[in-house]
Design an enzyme around this catalytic site. Structure first.
Site, PDB file in Angstrom:
ATOM      1  N   SER A 116      38.136 -18.682   4.773  1.00 14.81           N
ATOM      2  CA  SER A 116      37.990 -19.417   6.040  1.00 14.81           C
ATOM      3  C   SER A 116      38.550 -20.834   5.959  1.00 14.81           C
ATOM      4  CB  SER A 116      36.515 -19.465   6.451  1.00 14.81           C
ATOM      5  OG  SER A 116      35.742 -20.131   5.468  1.00 14.81           O
ATOM      6  N   GLY A 117      38.759 -21.338   4.715  1.00 14.65           N
ATOM      7  CA  GLY A 117      39.329 -22.675   4.548  1.00 14.65           C
ATOM      8  C   GLY A 117      38.384 -23.667   3.897  1.00 14.65           C
ATOM      9  N   SER A 147      37.141 -24.016   0.696  1.00 14.39           N
ATOM     10  CA  SER A 147      37.574 -24.575  -0.596  1.00 14.39           C
ATOM     11  C   SER A 147      38.823 -25.438  -0.435  1.00 14.39           C
ATOM     12  CB  SER A 147      37.855 -23.456  -1.597  1.00 14.39           C
ATOM     13  OG  SER A 147      36.652 -22.794  -1.911  1.00 14.39           O
ATOM     14  N   ASN A 166      34.889 -15.958   2.854  1.00  6.24           N
ATOM     15  CA  ASN A 166      35.997 -16.226   1.931  1.00  6.24           C
ATOM     16  C   ASN A 166      37.314 -16.246   2.712  1.00  6.24           C
ATOM     17  OD1 ASN A 166      34.292 -16.341  -0.246  1.00  6.24           O
ATOM     18  ND2 ASN A 166      34.584 -14.212  -0.837  1.00  6.24           N
ATOM     19  N   GLU A 222      29.591 -24.312  -3.530  1.00  8.65           N
ATOM     20  CA  GLU A 222      28.882 -23.051  -3.861  1.00  8.65           C
ATOM     21  C   GLU A 222      28.001 -23.261  -5.104  1.00  8.65           C
ATOM     22  OE1 GLU A 222      29.154 -20.341  -2.020  1.00  8.65           O
ATOM     23  OE2 GLU A 222      31.107 -20.340  -1.051  1.00  8.65           O
TER      24      GLU A 222
END
Length: 277
Positions: free
Chosen positions: A43-44, A46, A41, A165
């Site tokens: 990390s870029g 989305s 989460n 996801e």
């Protein structure tokens, strides 16, 4: 190989953020490829999805879709080539029946009713949900809902499907069913699949894995090359695959081949060793 998406020197920082969400990122994605983009989460992942789909605009750099650099004038045309399957299918449901939901994207495109009925039937047939056409989406199981969400995307005939996801809320059997379905559709419909996930176990069907960390690509390779990182994956907030953990435990007592083995390959090796005892 033909490029379907080409990203060059992309940068994006959210308003009031101290650190860039995407940092000078360049990436080529090829037609009919299944690429998994993984990372913890933040990390870029989305942000990159939103930039590709034109939901946010990059500070600098370019994104080309099917050979055309995205800009304000052509963003809607580029979006027609991309379909997104979200984590929670309930967020995609707007109709009282399954067929109403599949029709939603087609209605937005202004498709005539007669043609729409054919496209709805075609899409539901592809995901094996034709018998559920008149059902209330809320009466379906999680896996069935996700298949309807996939049908809604397929009905608009995109060239690229982004799975954001999209199997994380399913049980292991439901996850496997959906991933196998997407793999089958990729081959039959000549689709490009971009799977965004933080779960390394969801990447086995992909042909390439890109690991993101702090908005940068830190690894880019075939699944076996990424899985061979083993415990080093933890540096990027990722769990190593179950079979890798098991192999690490077994290597002290059992002679196994070097490198990563899938669960099926590991099972075969253990059977072979057992039958030779």
């Amino acid at each position: 190989m033909e490029k379907i998406i080409s990203i060059a020197n992309l940068n994006y920082t959210y308003p009031d953020a101290k650190q860039a969400a995407i940092n000078d990122l360049s990436l080529d994605i090829y037609k009919n490829e299944w690429i998994s983009i993984v990372g913890k989460n933040g990390s870029g992942k989305s942000t990159l999805t939103k930039l590709i789909d034109g939901l946010i605009e990059a500070d600098s750099g370019t994104i080309s879709v099917a050979g055309q650099i995205i800009n304000e004038d052509n963003i809607w045309e580029a979006r027609k080539k991309i379909g997104i399957i979200f984590q929670n299918p309930d967020h995609q449901f707007v109709g009282a029946t399954v067929e109403d939901d599949v029709a939603f994207g087609l209605e937005n495109q202004g498709m005539p009713r007669e043609q729409m009925v054919k496209e709805i039937d075609r899409a539901l047939e592809l995901v094996k949900m034709s018998d559920f056409k008149k059902r209330d989406p809320q009466s379906l199981s999680g896996g069935q809902k996700q298949r309807v969400a996939i049908a809604g995307v397929l009905a608009t005939k995109p060239q690229i499907i982004i799975m954001d996801e999209s199997t994380s809320m399913l049980d292991p059997d439901g996850r496997k069913t959906v991933l196998n379905l997407v793999q089958q559709l990729r081959k039959e419909q000549d689709l490009t699949i971009i799977s965004i996930t933080h779960d390394i176990e969801e990447t086995e069907l992909s042909q390439r894995i890109v690991v993101l960390n702090t908005g940068k690509i830190v690894k880019d390779g075939k699944p076996v090359e990424i899985y061979d990182l083993g415990t080093d994956l933890r540096k990027y907030g990722l769990e190593e695959p179950f079979s890798s953990k098991l192999m690490s435990t077994l290597r002290d007592t059992v002679k196994l081949p070097e490198g990563y083995l899938s669960e099926e390959e590991l099972e075969q090796q253990l059977w072979k060793l057992h039958s030779n005892m």
